[in-house]
Design an enzyme around this catalytic site. Structure first.
Site, PDB file in Angstrom:
ATOM      1  N   LYS A   1      -9.946  13.137   8.085  1.00 22.66           N
ATOM      2  CA  LYS A   1      -9.436  12.802   9.418  1.00 22.66           C
ATOM      3  C   LYS A   1      -9.386  14.055  10.293  1.00 22.66           C
ATOM      4  O   LYS A   1      -9.251  15.169   9.779  1.00 22.66           O
ATOM      5  CB  LYS A   1      -8.005  12.246   9.293  1.00 22.66           C
ATOM      6  CG  LYS A   1      -7.895  10.860   8.699  1.00 22.66           C
ATOM      7  CD  LYS A   1      -6.436  10.410   8.654  1.00 22.66           C
ATOM      8  CE  LYS A   1      -6.302   9.024   8.057  1.00 22.66           C
ATOM      9  NZ  LYS A   1      -6.948   7.962   8.852  1.00 22.66           N
TER      10      LYS A   1
ATOM     11  N   ARG B   1      -7.484  -0.412   1.361  1.00 21.38           N
ATOM     12  CA  ARG B   1      -8.031  -1.660   0.827  1.00 21.38           C
ATOM     13  C   ARG B   1      -8.456  -1.506  -0.629  1.00 21.38           C
ATOM     14  O   ARG B   1      -8.415  -2.461  -1.405  1.00 21.38           O
ATOM     15  CB  ARG B   1      -9.174  -2.142   1.732  1.00 21.38           C
ATOM     16  CG  ARG B   1     -10.345  -1.203   1.814  1.00 21.38           C
ATOM     17  CD  ARG B   1     -11.255  -1.486   3.017  1.00 21.38           C
ATOM     18  NE  ARG B   1     -10.691  -1.005   4.272  1.00 21.38           N
ATOM     19  CZ  ARG B   1     -11.275  -1.161   5.461  1.00 21.38           C
ATOM     20  NH1 ARG B   1     -12.419  -1.798   5.564  1.00 21.38           N
ATOM     21  NH2 ARG B   1     -10.700  -0.700   6.540  1.00 21.38           N
TER      22      ARG B   1
ATOM     23  N   LYS C   1       0.859  -1.188   0.000  1.00 24.57           N
ATOM     24  CA  LYS C   1       0.000   0.000   0.000  1.00 24.57           C
ATOM     25  C   LYS C   1       0.888   1.229   0.000  1.00 24.57           C
ATOM     26  O   LYS C   1       1.710   1.407   0.895  1.00 24.57           O
ATOM     27  CB  LYS C   1      -0.904   0.009   1.245  1.00 24.57           C
ATOM     28  CG  LYS C   1      -1.597   1.360   1.518  1.00 24.57           C
ATOM     29  CD  LYS C   1      -2.492   1.339   2.758  1.00 24.57           C
ATOM     30  CE  LYS C   1      -2.987   2.747   3.132  1.00 24.57           C
ATOM     31  NZ  LYS C   1      -3.847   2.770   4.327  1.00 24.57           N
TER      32      LYS C   1
ATOM     33  N   ASP D   1     -12.010   7.187   3.855  1.00 29.32           N
ATOM     34  CA  ASP D   1     -10.795   6.977   4.649  1.00 29.32           C
ATOM     35  C   ASP D   1     -10.411   5.498   4.729  1.00 29.32           C
ATOM     36  O   ASP D   1      -9.333   5.165   5.205  1.00 29.32           O
ATOM     37  CB  ASP D   1     -10.998   7.566   6.054  1.00 29.32           C
ATOM     38  CG  ASP D   1      -9.694   7.771   6.811  1.00 29.32           C
ATOM     39  OD1 ASP D   1      -8.622   7.697   6.163  1.00 29.32           O
ATOM     40  OD2 ASP D   1      -9.748   8.003   8.029  1.00 29.32           O
TER      41      ASP D   1
ATOM     42  N   GLU E   1      -9.282   3.686   2.443  1.00 31.39           N
ATOM     43  CA  GLU E   1      -8.803   3.744   1.055  1.00 31.39           C
ATOM     44  C   GLU E   1      -7.732   2.710   0.738  1.00 31.39           C
ATOM     45  O   GLU E   1      -7.558   2.314  -0.415  1.00 31.39           O
ATOM     46  CB  GLU E   1      -8.270   5.158   0.761  1.00 31.39           C
ATOM     47  CG  GLU E   1      -6.818   5.438   1.158  1.00 31.39           C
ATOM     48  CD  GLU E   1      -6.537   5.322   2.662  1.00 31.39           C
ATOM     49  OE1 GLU E   1      -7.504   5.382   3.448  1.00 31.39           O
ATOM     50  OE2 GLU E   1      -5.364   5.163   3.030  1.00 31.39           O
TER      51      GLU E   1
ATOM     52  N   ASP F   1       1.874   6.611   5.377  1.00 30.36           N
ATOM     53  CA  ASP F   1       0.853   5.660   4.952  1.00 30.36           C
ATOM     54  C   ASP F   1       1.275   4.929   3.666  1.00 30.36           C
ATOM     55  O   ASP F   1       0.529   4.132   3.127  1.00 30.36           O
ATOM     56  CB  ASP F   1      -0.487   6.378   4.769  1.00 30.36           C
ATOM     57  CG  ASP F   1      -1.680   5.473   5.008  1.00 30.36           C
ATOM     58  OD1 ASP F   1      -1.519   4.426   5.671  1.00 30.36           O
ATOM     59  OD2 ASP F   1      -2.771   5.800   4.502  1.00 30.36           O
TER      60      ASP F   1
ATOM     61  N   ASP G   1      -2.464  10.400   3.486  1.00 29.18           N
ATOM     62  CA  ASP G   1      -3.856  10.003   3.702  1.00 29.18           C
ATOM     63  C   ASP G   1      -4.564  11.041   4.566  1.00 29.18           C
ATOM     64  O   ASP G   1      -4.487  11.009   5.789  1.00 29.18           O
ATOM     65  CB  ASP G   1      -3.895   8.617   4.377  1.00 29.18           C
ATOM     66  CG  ASP G   1      -5.328   8.135   4.622  1.00 29.18           C
ATOM     67  OD1 ASP G   1      -6.265   8.739   4.046  1.00 29.18           O
ATOM     68  OD2 ASP G   1      -5.494   7.142   5.362  1.00 29.18           O
TER      69      ASP G   1
HETATM   70  N1  BES Z   1      -3.976   4.796   7.000  1.00 29.53           N
HETATM   71  C1  BES Z   1      -5.073   4.545   7.845  1.00 29.53           C
HETATM   72  C2  BES Z   1      -4.744   3.588   8.988  1.00 29.53           C
HETATM   73  C3  BES Z   1      -3.730   4.075   9.997  1.00 29.53           C
HETATM   74  C4  BES Z   1      -4.138   4.701  11.154  1.00 29.53           C
HETATM   75  C5  BES Z   1      -2.385   3.868   9.795  1.00 29.53           C
HETATM   76  C6  BES Z   1      -3.198   5.134  12.091  1.00 29.53           C
HETATM   77  C7  BES Z   1      -1.459   4.300  10.726  1.00 29.53           C
HETATM   78  C8  BES Z   1      -1.854   4.922  11.868  1.00 29.53           C
HETATM   79  C9  BES Z   1      -6.225   3.939   7.044  1.00 29.53           C
HETATM   80  O1  BES Z   1      -6.313   4.347   5.734  1.00 29.53           O
HETATM   81  C10 BES Z   1      -7.483   4.356   7.718  1.00 29.53           C
HETATM   82  O2  BES Z   1      -7.768   5.517   7.718  1.00 29.53           O
HETATM   83  N2  BES Z   1      -8.219   3.386   8.256  1.00 29.53           N
HETATM   84  C11 BES Z   1      -9.439   3.661   8.930  1.00 29.53           C
HETATM   85  C12 BES Z   1     -10.455   2.639   8.485  1.00 29.53           C
HETATM   86  C13 BES Z   1     -11.861   2.963   8.907  1.00 29.53           C
HETATM   87  C14 BES Z   1     -12.357   4.186   8.181  1.00 29.53           C
HETATM   88  C15 BES Z   1     -12.741   1.761   8.593  1.00 29.53           C
HETATM   89  C16 BES Z   1      -9.188   3.555  10.434  1.00 29.53           C
HETATM   90  O3  BES Z   1      -8.392   2.708  10.842  1.00 29.53           O
HETATM   91  O4  BES Z   1      -9.747   4.351  11.167  1.00 29.53           O
HETATM   92 ZN    ZN Z   2      -4.560   4.959   4.855  1.00 25.65          ZN
HETATM   93 MN    MN Z   3      -7.430   6.144   5.530  1.00 25.67          MN
END
Ligand code: BES
Ligand code: ZN
Ligand code: MN
Length: 498
Positions: free
Chosen positions: A274, A348, A262, A344, A346, A285, A267
């Site tokens: 966020k 996946r 990824k 968010d 994204e 990210d 992000d």
């Molecule tokens: N890049 C983030 C996950 C992340 C969070 C990585 C903190 C490193 C530190 C990912 O894209 C994300 O935003 N995931 C969301 C998913 C949710 C919207 C289902 C999350 O984990 O909140």
């Molecule tokens: Zn992300």
């Molecule tokens: Mn995200």
């Protein structure tokens, strides 16, 4: 820092490192130096809490009877427990203790230790590797550093019997360190300078090592039908990219193995934006992509006898007039449609197309993907383990063992149909979030699994281990490159022609 190896000999200047074991047991070199200094080492040990345990050390300044600047005694613990990890950690400790003290040269005396089955030449090579890994610094944007705040240590010399063997063993480790350093560099770069096109160009540099590197443009990805990946990138003024790297170190007919990363270079969350606190962390990210690129560098550098494919999906997730909306339905390259309920989630979407493309084009023996995929994995495992999700027990066991070997530990989570069903959707083949509050890392993995067919596959959720808030034995604060050494070990242990 330069690393050099030599056979045992007298050291008359600079800093000398000797070792001691559990119960304050001095190594032969330590004993000899103790004699030369009129017992300074034994006296210093008596006057301290130094027991010879791992991670303990003791400094003796300007010892009498010598012209040395200082002696550092490093604990190695129980002789029978000395292994590559212990030796690497000792190397890291030596670096931390001596890199900033003002001396430019340090000599480490590595002896045969009674009761240890590690040869001095192997121990010396591992100590050097640990010191090298710990010596990483990302300081290219610090223009006002005073000379005194920069490391003074320029040469680390290791003395051991059979130093020629140590030199050969270290030459291989150094290639792995080159890969680790490249990953740390990429993860540390700021997101205004590292974005899909510039990250792709950094991957392209691997051409010099004999890696075949292709960069897919947005137009190319559109022709391939990568609607999931392109949807994430459409709100950014930076064009998305996919990079395909091939290292062919085995026979042409040998089915390749594949690593997929990824690469979200920043992000923001997109329209599902966020909160601002801590958002700067989202420059890393692209950690999964960084690992895949650094791994390819390590494998090519040490000329691994395996056919390896590395694929990274590179996008920037931004809000904007053309950004993807919650509710959009996209068609992935696999033909499956996805309702994007949260922009968010994204990573996946990027991996859906990268995994399908890799599987479809290369028919690999297995695929391992890496991604800073979920915040939920940090809730579950903190910063100690990465999450492992897989459809294959053998691959999982191998990965887990390699993680223990190199001290990049991973922990397996379950997958099953009940979790998978939470992604079912009225409007499309699936939605990109479950909508529930539980098992966020698992449902993300279930989403990925819908794009890997029957190919053995493992997903490593590295969100908690990609960036270190504090230093550890061989990893400085900052980008860790967690995964490079683990996957190099997997390739070396199971997939290389002997
Ligand atoms: N890049 C983030 C996950 C992340 C969070 C990585 C903190 C490193 C530190 C990912 O894209 C994300 O935003 N995931 C969301 C998913 C949710 C919207 C289902 C999350 O984990 O909140
Ligand atoms: Zn992300
Ligand atoms: Mn995200």
């Amino acid at each position: 820092m330069k690393i050099a190896f030599a056979n045992p000999g007298d050291v008359n200047a600079g800093v000398v490192v000797v070792t001691a074991g559990e119960g304050r047991k001095l190594s032969p070199s330590a004993k000899a130096l103790d004699k030369k200094t009129g017992g300074a080492i034994t006296r210093a040990i008596k006057a301290s809490r130094f027991k010879g345990n791992v991670q303990q050390s003791l400094t003796i300044m300007v010892p009498g009877g010598t012209k040395l600047d200082r002696i550092l005694v490093v604990g190695l613990g129980k002789a029978k427990d000395i292994d590559p990890k212990v030796a690497q950690n000792a190397g890291g400790q030596i670096y931390v203790s001596l890199s900033n003290v003002g001396s430019s040269s340090v000599t480490v005396c590595v002896d045969a230790i009674d009761g240890s089955n590690m040869k001095p030449s192997d121990a010396a090579a591992e100590i050097a590797f640990g010191a090298k890994l710990r010596s990483y610094r990302f300081d290219k944007y610090r223009t006002k550093d005073k000379p005194d705040s920069k490391p003074s240590l320029k040469t680390l010399k290791l003395q051991c019997a059979n130093s020629a063997k140590a030199r050969i063993a270290y030459a291989r480790s150094e290639k792995i360190a080159d890969g680790v350093f490249m990953t740390r560099d990429l993860v540390s770069e700021p997101p205004n300078l590292l974005y899909p096109d510039t990250l792709a160009k950094r991957a392209k540099e691997l051409t010099k090592l004999g890696v075949k590197v292709e960069i897919l443009s947005e137009a190319h990805m559109k022709r391939l039908g990568m609607g999931a990946l392109l949807g994430v990138g459409q709100g950014s003024v930076r064009e998305s990219r996919m990079v395909v790297m091939q290292w062919n170190g085995a026979a042409k007919k040998d089915q390749p193995i594949a690593f997929v990363g990824k690469g979200v270079t920043f992000d923001t969350g997109g329209i599902s934006i966020k909160p601002s606190a801590g958002m700067e962390d989202m420059k890393w990210d692209m950690g999964g992509a960084g690992v895949v690129i650094g791994l390819m560098k390590a494998l090519a550098g040490r000329k691994a006898k395996a056919n390896v494919v590395g694929v990274v999906g590179l996008v920037e997730n931004m809000p904007g007039g053309n950004a993807q909306r919650p509710g959009d339905i996209v068609t992935s390259m696999s033909g499956q449609t996805i309702e994007v309920l949260n922009t968010d989630a994204e990573g996946r979407l990027v991996l859906a197309d990268a995994l399908h493309y890799t599987n479809d084009r290369f028919k690999p023996k297995f695929m391992v993907n890496l991604a800073t995929l979920t915040g939920a994995i940090i809730i579950a495992l903190g910063n100690e383990h990465a999450g492992l999700f897989s459809n294959n027990d053998r691959l999982s066991e191998r990965l887990t063992q390699c993680g223990l070997d190199v001290d990049e530990k991973i922990w397996r989570f379950p997958l099953n149909d009940a979790y998978d069903k939470t992604l079912d959707c009225d409007a499309a083949d699936m939605k990109n979030i479950s909508g529930g509050r539980g098992a966020g890392s698992i449902t993300a993995a279930q989403f990925l699994q819908r794009f890997v067919g029957k190919t053995p596959w493992a997903h490593l959720d590295i969100a908690g281990v990609t960036w270190a808030g504090k230093a550890s034995a061989v990893v400085p604060k900052g980008g860790t490159a967690f995964g490079v050494r683990l996957l190099d070990q997997l390739v070396a242990g199971y997939y290389e022609k002997k």
